[in-house]
Each structure stands twice: as structure tokens, then as C-alpha cells.
Design a protein around this motif. Structure first.
Motif, short mmCIF file in Angstrom:
data_model
loop_
_atom_site.label_atom_id
_atom_site.label_comp_id
_atom_site.label_asym_id
_atom_site.label_seq_id
_atom_site.Cartn_x
_atom_site.Cartn_y
_atom_site.Cartn_z
N THR A 78 -15.78 8.97 38.94
CA THR A 78 -15.95 7.75 38.16
C THR A 78 -16.61 8.11 36.84
O THR A 78 -17.19 9.19 36.69
CB THR A 78 -16.81 6.74 38.94
OG1 THR A 78 -16.89 5.54 38.19
CG2 THR A 78 -18.22 7.27 39.17
N TYR A 79 -16.51 7.22 35.89
CA TYR A 79 -17.15 7.47 34.61
C TYR A 79 -18.66 7.37 34.74
O TYR A 79 -19.18 6.53 35.47
CB TYR A 79 -16.66 6.46 33.56
CG TYR A 79 -15.34 6.83 32.95
CD1 TYR A 79 -15.25 7.73 31.90
CD2 TYR A 79 -14.16 6.26 33.43
CE1 TYR A 79 -14.03 8.07 31.35
CE2 TYR A 79 -12.93 6.59 32.88
CZ TYR A 79 -12.88 7.50 31.84
OH TYR A 79 -11.67 7.83 31.30
N HIS A 80 -19.35 8.28 34.02
CA HIS A 80 -20.81 8.26 34.00
C HIS A 80 -21.28 8.28 32.55
O HIS A 80 -20.63 8.87 31.69
CB HIS A 80 -21.37 9.48 34.73
CG HIS A 80 -21.00 9.54 36.17
ND1 HIS A 80 -21.73 8.94 37.16
CD2 HIS A 80 -19.93 10.10 36.79
CE1 HIS A 80 -21.14 9.14 38.32
NE2 HIS A 80 -20.05 9.85 38.12
N GLU A 81 -22.37 7.62 32.30
CA GLU A 81 -22.97 7.62 30.97
C GLU A 81 -24.41 8.09 31.09
O GLU A 81 -25.16 7.62 31.96
CB GLU A 81 -22.94 6.22 30.35
CG GLU A 81 -23.50 6.22 28.94
CD GLU A 81 -23.78 4.82 28.45
OE1 GLU A 81 -24.10 4.66 27.26
OE2 GLU A 81 -23.71 3.88 29.25
N VAL A 82 -24.79 9.04 30.24
CA VAL A 82 -26.13 9.61 30.26
C VAL A 82 -26.73 9.47 28.87
O VAL A 82 -26.13 9.92 27.88
CB VAL A 82 -26.11 11.09 30.68
CG1 VAL A 82 -27.53 11.64 30.73
CG2 VAL A 82 -25.41 11.26 32.03
N VAL A 83 -27.91 8.87 28.78
CA VAL A 83 -28.61 8.75 27.50
C VAL A 83 -29.26 10.10 27.18
O VAL A 83 -29.92 10.71 28.03
CB VAL A 83 -29.68 7.64 27.56
CG1 VAL A 83 -30.45 7.55 26.25
CG2 VAL A 83 -29.03 6.31 27.89
N LEU A 84 -29.06 10.57 25.95
CA LEU A 84 -29.53 11.90 25.55
C LEU A 84 -30.82 11.81 24.76
O LEU A 84 -31.10 10.80 24.10
CB LEU A 84 -28.45 12.58 24.70
CG LEU A 84 -27.08 12.74 25.35
CD1 LEU A 84 -26.11 13.36 24.35
CD2 LEU A 84 -27.16 13.57 26.62
N PRO A 85 -31.63 12.89 24.81
CA PRO A 85 -32.82 12.94 23.96
C PRO A 85 -32.43 12.92 22.48
O PRO A 85 -31.35 13.36 22.10
CB PRO A 85 -33.48 14.26 24.35
CG PRO A 85 -32.88 14.63 25.67
CD PRO A 85 -31.51 14.07 25.67
N GLN A 86 -33.34 12.45 21.63
CA GLN A 86 -33.04 12.34 20.21
C GLN A 86 -32.81 13.70 19.57
O GLN A 86 -31.98 13.86 18.67
CB GLN A 86 -34.21 11.63 19.50
CG GLN A 86 -33.96 11.30 18.04
CD GLN A 86 -32.82 10.31 17.88
OE1 GLN A 86 -32.67 9.41 18.68
NE2 GLN A 86 -32.00 10.48 16.85
N GLU A 87 -33.50 14.75 20.08
CA GLU A 87 -33.43 16.07 19.45
C GLU A 87 -32.23 16.88 19.91
O GLU A 87 -32.10 18.06 19.58
CB GLU A 87 -34.71 16.86 19.77
CG GLU A 87 -34.93 17.17 21.25
CD GLU A 87 -35.63 16.06 22.00
OE1 GLU A 87 -36.06 16.28 23.15
OE2 GLU A 87 -35.75 14.95 21.43
N VAL A 88 -31.28 16.28 20.66
CA VAL A 88 -30.15 17.03 21.18
C VAL A 88 -29.14 17.39 20.09
O VAL A 88 -28.34 18.31 20.26
CB VAL A 88 -29.47 16.23 22.31
CG1 VAL A 88 -28.63 15.10 21.73
CG2 VAL A 88 -28.60 17.13 23.18
N SER A 89 -29.16 16.69 18.95
CA SER A 89 -28.20 16.97 17.88
C SER A 89 -28.31 18.41 17.42
O SER A 89 -29.40 18.94 17.18
CB SER A 89 -28.45 16.03 16.68
OG SER A 89 -28.22 14.69 17.05
N GLY A 90 -27.14 19.08 17.32
CA GLY A 90 -27.09 20.47 16.90
C GLY A 90 -27.32 21.45 18.03
O GLY A 90 -27.28 22.66 17.80
N HIS A 91 -27.54 20.95 19.25
CA HIS A 91 -27.75 21.83 20.39
C HIS A 91 -26.59 21.69 21.38
O HIS A 91 -25.60 21.05 21.09
CB HIS A 91 -29.09 21.51 21.07
CG HIS A 91 -30.27 21.81 20.20
ND1 HIS A 91 -30.73 20.95 19.23
CD2 HIS A 91 -31.09 22.89 20.17
CE1 HIS A 91 -31.78 21.47 18.63
NE2 HIS A 91 -32.02 22.65 19.18
N GLU A 92 -26.79 22.29 22.55
CA GLU A 92 -25.70 22.37 23.52
C GLU A 92 -26.14 21.80 24.86
O GLU A 92 -27.27 22.03 25.31
CB GLU A 92 -25.29 23.84 23.68
CG GLU A 92 -23.98 24.05 24.43
CD GLU A 92 -23.59 25.51 24.42
OE1 GLU A 92 -22.53 25.84 23.84
OE2 GLU A 92 -24.35 26.33 24.98
N LEU A 93 -25.23 21.06 25.49
CA LEU A 93 -25.46 20.56 26.84
C LEU A 93 -24.72 21.45 27.83
O LEU A 93 -23.70 22.05 27.50
CB LEU A 93 -24.96 19.12 26.97
CG LEU A 93 -25.63 18.06 26.09
CD1 LEU A 93 -24.97 16.71 26.31
CD2 LEU A 93 -27.12 17.97 26.36
#
Length: 565
Positions: free
Chosen positions: A128-143
Motif C-alpha cells: 500500500t502507499y505510505h507517506e513519511v514526513v522527512l526532517p528539514q535538513e534532508v535536502s541534498g542528502h540521501e535516504l
């Protein structure tokens, strides 16, 4: 006759074309005006790289999110880069992972985990679809997304990975399926209301409109299946298992409701036997799959292929049965259903074949876009609606005609009260039901013949109608309030009114006095009456009470004449 038939079909085709155009409008609105492009929705599929670790320890690396199919025990680690200048202030990521446990990490921080015990999680029939809220500092990084398949042919690619503003995550899930959501939610809502109305109609009219009832049930079941297929119930619940269970149970119920609907309109005995056999088979199939699923013998998912085969056989049989049955009908009332079935028969195999090919060669959960099937179902449901609407309209029309005929048959043409036939019918029902508590009152108009001879029958009719109106004002809620013929009227009071019989008679005499005061009739009028009470302590048979009330009325009539003299 042939020209009228052609015009009828031509109009129906135009209706279907108009509905198809209306169905396309939400998709255009979604594409151009939904705001999908305005809230910086970023698809990350093309940026993903993966490592696949097989259960035998073999390690594979792929620079894209497409890889050989995973089997039970295989693990895929997906690296998802987040753009540095995405323009999204409060980001969230949504993704779809079928048939797997998984966990989402930012650096070494666990952001989201979806695991349960193997025996319990096996009951989650697909992803099923999942949505995860990300930390603000995640921009420019990798999950890092780590997925471990719990069944063979689990999946072979990661798609639909989207970066978007957190507060628009559910909106994004909704807008992905907006046309289907709008259409099938509308069907579910309208069909549910129609179902309730039909139940109320049954209790009010004591008559069940079986075809419209099963049509509404079919619409409810099918719209629930489509909505759960697209995962839209996940918007309202945190337990995806609910959505998936709804999807499979409604899917397996569909053929049963489908066959039950057509059982109501088939007239040939041979065809009815075929439909009955299919109904028994699908009842057995549904009960069997449910028992197997909840006992862990085999889960719903593994019965899809035999279900698909049976659905195709049922559709083909129904088309031929409907054609065979319609040949003996004078009108072509089944043409809409035949055309809807043919369109459905053309759309269902394409989706089923596509599903089973993906299931066999690529991923265990199967894959289908449902676009063609949605259009086919749209046409089919509209054809059912037109047929059911025609039946409801005809039933309402027949009901009104029947009521009008009954009204004419049981109503006195002059006074508009019950006629003698209706009065005797109700008294017979009182006798048959052995009712003991009631009051019966007989009325007789004094000097009607004198009024007719002196002023004419027109004035006599005014006399009769004036007394009838007075009776209706006082005894309108009685069991019986009617004209027995000539100048005689009858009233029967039920157990809620019979104790106040003297009060009602007094009120009636007040109405007669009002008629005299109005000078509508050029001479003083009076009405003789006689009554009899019956209760549980002193029950009186209705016919005996009728005769005694008539006798009491004549005694009162003689008393009034002597009083005048």
C-alpha cells in the motif's frame, strides 16, 4: 416500429457517449488545474540506485530502480537522493512497496518501519502507499529504503517514489486517482442512499423491487472494490489490512451479486437453472476462500486465477443467456443490459490477461492499471442504471394506476367517502382478525326525500355532501367512515377512539348545527344515529353489532320525528 427501436438505441448511445465525456473531464481537470504541478511534486524514480542481496548471500548492484524479480528472503536496499534545491519547505516522501517488510533511514536515523510477525503480516495481501514526513535538513542528502520480500515474485521495481509538501501528501494520493475517486465515490454514495430508499419502499408498500435492489447492491460492492483497489480507504485508516481485505472480499462477492441480479430478469427455466448453479458455486467459493484465508490454509490472493477464469466463463454465459432469453420478449427491454455486458466482456479479459502475465513473469502481486476496466464498468453500471430506473419508473407508474383504480373501486363517487364495498371489506377483516374492541355507529339523514321532492336532487346532493364533510372532519381517522348507500352512513372506531364515542357524536352534531346556521340548505336538517360498543369484557360480533347499531339508529330516528312533532 423498427424506426422507433433505432431511435431508442441511438438516444441510448448518445447518453453513454455523454457520460464517457463527463468521465474524461475530471482527468483533464486533474492534469491542468488540480495544482499537482504547483506544489513542487518531484518524482524520484529515475534517481534511485539499488543493491539486491539474495537469500543465498549473492550481492547485486543496479544503477536504476529496476532489477530482477525478488523472491522470499531477498533484500533490496534503495538509495534515494533528495534534491538540494527542491523548493519544498516541509518535505514528505510517498512510495509503494508490495509484499515486503521495509524500513526507511536518514543516515542512521530510522524514520519509518513497517514490520510485523511473519504469520500475521502474511495476511496483508499486497502493498500500500505510505507517506513519511522527512526532517528539514534532508535536502541534498540521501535516504536509504531497506525492503525484505516475504513471498516469491514479490516485486521487480520501485516506482511512484514522490517528494512533496507534507501537508499535501494525502491530497497527492487522492489526486493520483481523482477521476476514479469522484466517479466511484459518487456511485457508492448514491447507491447506498438508493438501497436505503428501496428498503423503506419495501416496508411502506410491502413490495420489493428486486432488480433495482440487486443493482444497488452490485454498485455498492463494485465501487467499494475499485476504491479499495486504488488504496483510497488507506486515507481513512492506518491499517492497510482493512483496505486489502475489502478489496478481496468485494472482488469475490461481485460474481455472486452479478448472478443474483440476472436471476431476477431471466424468464426461461433452462437459463434460470444455469444461473442458480452459478449462484451456488459462488456462494461455496466465497465461503471456502474466506475459511481458507482466516485459518491460514491459503490466503485470498492465491485464489485470484481460478476466480478470474470463473468470472470470464460467467460473463460469456450471461451474454448468451441474456440473448437467448430476450428472443422471446415482445419488446427489447434487455438491449441496454446486452450492450453493457458486451462492453464489459471486452474490457475485463484485457485487464485479467495483463494482471496474470505480470503475476506469472514479473511480480507475485500482479499489476494492472484498470483504465480500460474502469471505462467498461462505467458503461455497464450506466446500462444497469437505465434498466433499473426504467423498472422503478414503471413500478411507480403501475402503483399509481393501481391506487387510482382502487380509489375508484372503493370510493363513493358523490361524497368521496368509502363506498359500501370498502366498508363491508373492512368489517370482514375485523371479523377475520377477531377484533373485540371497537365501536360501530350508524347514521341516517332525516327528510332527504322531502328535500329532493321540494328543491330538486341537486339540493339533495348538497345535503349528502355537507353531512359527508362533517363526518370526515370528525371521523376521518376512524377504521371506517363511509356511505352505505342512499342516506345511510357508517363509522367504525378502533380501540384508540371507541371510548370517546359519545364525544365524537356530540362533535358531529355540532357540525350539523353549523350547517344549519350557515343556511346552505333551505330547511332544518337532522341526522339520526345509533351505536354499539364492543370490548374484551363484552365482545360483540361485528355483524351482530352492525344490526344492533342499525336498530338503535331507527329508534333514534323515531325519537327525533316525535320530538319535532
Amino acid at each position: 416500429m423498427a424506426l422507433d427501436k433505432y431511435r431508442y438505441k441511438n438516444k441510448t448511445v448518445l447518453i453513454f457517449m455523454a457520460i464517457a465525456i463527463l468521465y474524461a473531464i475530471p482527468q483533464l481537470l486533474t492534469h491542468f488545474f488540480s495544482g499537482m504541478s504547483r506544489f513542487n511534486r518531484i518524482y524520484l524514480d529515475s534517481f534511485i540506485s539499488v543493491n539486491v542481496e539474495r537469500k543465498n548471500g549473492m550481492l547485486e548492484h543496479y544503477a536504476y530502480a529496476h532489477f530482477p524479480v525478488l523472491n522470499a528472503g531477498d533484500t533490496v536496499t534503495a538509495y534515494i537522493p533528495i534534491p538540494e534545491n527542491s523548493g519544498i519547505k516541509y518535505p514528505s516522501i510517498s512510495f509503494f512497496v508490495p509484499n515486503s517488510y521495509f524500513a526507511l533511514f536518514y543516515k542512521d536515523q530510522l524514520l519509518f518501519e513497517y514490520t510485523e510477525s511473519a504469520s500475521e503480516y502474511e495476511k496483508l495481501l499486497s502493498g500500500t502507499y505510505h507517506e513519511v514526513v522527512l526532517p528539514q535538513e534532508v535536502s541534498g542528502h540521501e535516504l536509504r529504503l531497506v525492503c525484505r520480500a516475504y513471498k516469491d515474485k514479490a516485486f521487480y521495481r520501485l516506482t511512484g517514489v514522490v517528494l512533496q509538501p507534507a501537508h499535501l501528501g494525502l491530497r497527492g494520493l487522492l489526486l493520483r486517482c481523482l477521476p476514479e475517486f469522484l466517479f466511484f465515490v459518487s456511485i457508492l454514495f448514491v447507491s447506498s442512499i438508493a438501497f436505503v430508499c428501496l428498503i423503506f419502499y419495501f416496508f411502506y408498500e410491502k413490495k420489493m423491487l428486486t432488480q433495482p435492489l440487486f443493482f444497488t447492491i452490485f454498485s455498492i460492492v463494485f465501487s467499494t472494490y475499485i476504491l479499495s483497489y486504488y488504496g483510497l480507504f488507506n486515507i481513512f485508516t492506518l491499517r492497510p489490512r482493512i483496505n486489502e481485505t475489502l478489496e478481496y472480499t468485494t472482488l469475490y462477492l461481485l460474481p455472486l451479486v452479478f448472478c443474483t441480479y440476472y436471476r431476477q430478469i431471466i424468464s426461461k427455466r433452462r437459463n434460470q437453472i444455469i444461473i442458480d448453479f452459478l449462484i451456488v458455486y459462488y456462494i461455496t467459493f466465497f465461503i471456502g476462500t474466506t475459511i481458507c484465508h482466516y485459518t491460514g490454509i491459503q490466503y485470498y490472493y492465491y485464489f485470484l486465477f481460478p476466480s478470474h477464469v470463473c468470472m470470464m466463463v460467467t460473463l460469456v454465459c450471461t451474454v448468451f443467456i441474456l440473448y437467448d432469453d430476450s428472443k422471446n420478449r415482445v419488446n427489447n427491454s434487455l438491449w441496454n443490459l446486452q450492450s453493457g455486458l458486451i462492453i464489459l466482456l471486452a474490457s475485463v479479459p484485457l485487464e485479467i490477461i495483463n494482471f496474470d502475465i505480470h503475476k506469472l513473469f514479473f511480480q507475485g502481486s500482479g499489476y494492472t492499471k484498470m483504465y480500460i476496466l474502469s471505462l467498461g464498468i462505467l458503461y455497464y453500471i450506466v446500462s444497469l442504471f437505465i434498466t433499473s430506473f426504467a423498472q422503478v419508473s414503471q413500478a411507480i407508474k403501475d402503483g399509481r394506476t393501481k391506487k387510482q383504480l382502487e380509489h375508484l373501486a372503493y370510493t363513493d363517487s358523490l361524497t368521496r367517502l368509502m363506498n359500501r364495498t370498502k366498508c363491508e371489506e373492512i368489517m370482514q377483516s375485523i371479523e377475520n382478525e377477531h377484533l373485540e374492541t371497537y365501536a360501530i355507529i350508524f347514521f341516517d339523514l332525516n327528510d332527504l326525500k322531502v328535500l329532493n321532492d321540494t328543491y330538486g336532487h341537486e339540493m339533495g346532493d348538497i345535503y349528502l355532501c355537507s353531512v359527508a364533510n362533517a363526518l370526515y372532519k370528525v371521523f376521518g381517522n376512524a377504521l371506517v367512515c363511509g356511505r352505505m348507500g342512499g342516506d345511510e352512513f357508517l363509522v367504525v372506531l378502533g380501540k384508540d377512539m371507541y371510548k370517546k364515542v359519545l364525544m365524537y357524536i356530540h362533535d358531529f352534531q355540532q357540525q350539523i348545527q353549523a350547517i344549519n346556521d350557515s343556511k346552505v340548505i333551505p330547511r332544518h336538517i337532522s341526522v339520526a344515529c345509533g351505536y354499539v360498543l364492543s370490548n374484551t369484557e363484552h365482545p360483540v360480533p361485528i355483524q351482530t353489532a352492525y344490526q344492533q347499531a342499525d336498530k338503535n339508529m331507527y329508534e333514534n330516528k323515531r325519537f327525533l320525528k316525535h320530538s319535532i312533532l
